[in-house]
Design an enzyme around this catalytic site. Structure first.
Site, short mmCIF file in Angstrom:
data_model
loop_
_atom_site.label_atom_id
_atom_site.label_comp_id
_atom_site.label_asym_id
_atom_site.label_seq_id
_atom_site.Cartn_x
_atom_site.Cartn_y
_atom_site.Cartn_z
N TYR A 108 28.67 29.60 26.83
CA TYR A 108 28.24 29.91 28.20
C TYR A 108 27.30 28.82 28.71
O TYR A 108 27.48 28.31 29.83
CB TYR A 108 27.57 31.27 28.25
CG TYR A 108 27.16 31.72 29.63
CD1 TYR A 108 28.14 32.04 30.58
CD2 TYR A 108 25.83 31.86 29.99
CE1 TYR A 108 27.77 32.46 31.85
CE2 TYR A 108 25.46 32.29 31.26
CZ TYR A 108 26.44 32.58 32.19
OH TYR A 108 26.08 33.00 33.45
N ASP A 148 32.52 43.05 62.19
CA ASP A 148 33.86 43.33 61.69
C ASP A 148 34.46 42.08 61.04
O ASP A 148 35.66 42.01 60.81
CB ASP A 148 34.77 43.83 62.81
CG ASP A 148 34.91 42.82 63.95
OD1 ASP A 148 34.24 41.77 63.91
OD2 ASP A 148 35.68 43.10 64.89
#
Length: 249
Positions: free
Chosen positions: A152, A53
């Site tokens: 890039y 969790d």
């Protein structure tokens, strides 16, 4: 005691695979991005698959200093950060060459902001919260940063230089900074809207291993650099590309 990991761009593709791998290795993981719905779906799916969790989602615009500062305050309130993975990036300039000087300037500035400024801001904001010793910074680059082309490639090359300086600066504190530079990994949003069968085959033809990579293989490289016992590896660019571009000492 569990370690805490932050993965930017953790909602999809390589970032999601990294978050999944780090959670599988027992880390508490926080995934960060701009799209709340995508992040929450990814966090829930990873948590369910891994059986924990402790996969959380945090929304932030990592190009905005105020947003990043607020994010760091929220994360820092939960304790030290053991692992920071700078995965946010992209190639907004990939759809053809700009045809004016103003467009060229905008292309380079936008790409630099998305790939470099995001990593720099996240790292600087979370730097006071990094575990010392034992903190790990891993930035996701690209084969383009080693051979171009265009904005890039230039931005990813800048990420390499920045990470090298960071490694030298933080080494006395026992904090490492490294880069993972993937080659052709088509199962990502980066390729989703432009990958034709011809382009796929052209890319694979350049890979000695004879196949594209997977997000999980990139995540495995990150997991090594993020591990507690990887403290003597810093300032490195780890290529994950099936032999497309060979490393040199």
């Amino acid at each position: 005691m569990k370690r805490r990991a932050v993965v930017t761009g953790g909602g999809t593709g390589i970032g999601r695979a990294i978050a999944h791998r780090l959670a599988s290795d027992g880390n508490d993981v926080i995934i960060v991005g701009r799209r709340e719905g995508v992040l929450r779906e990814a966090a829930a799916a990873i948590a369910a698959d891994v059986g924990t969790d402790r996969v959380l989602a945090e929304t932030a615009d990592l190009t905005d200093p105020d947003s990043v500062g607020a994010l760091a305050d929220r994360i820092g309130a939960g304790g030290a950060v053991d692992v920071l993975v700078n995965n946010v990036g992209g190639n907004p300039a990939r759809d053809g060459a700009p045809d004016t000087l103003a467009a060229v300037a905008d292309s380079y500035a936008t790409t630099f902001r998305l790939n470099v400024i995001t990593a720099v801001l996240a790292t600087e904001a979370l730097r006071p919260h990094l575990a010392r010793p034992g903190g790990r910074i891993v930035s996701i680059s690209s084969i383009a940063g080693l051979r171009g082309p265009g904005p890039y490639g230039a931005a990813k090359g800048a990420l390499h230089a920045w990470s090298a300086g960071l490694a030298t600066e933080l080494a006395p504190d026992g904090v490492t900074a490294n880069v993972v530079a993937p080659g052709f990994v088509p199962a990502t949003e980066f390729w989703a809207d432009r990958l034709t069968s011809e382009l796929h085959d052209h890319r694979v033809a350049q890979i000695p291993a004879g196949r594209p990579g997977t997000p999980e293989e990139v995540a495995a490289a990150v997991a090594y650099l993020a591990a507690p016992d990887a403290g003597w590896t810093t300032g490195q660019i780890l290529q994950v590309n099936g032999g497309t571009l060979l490393g040199r000492g």
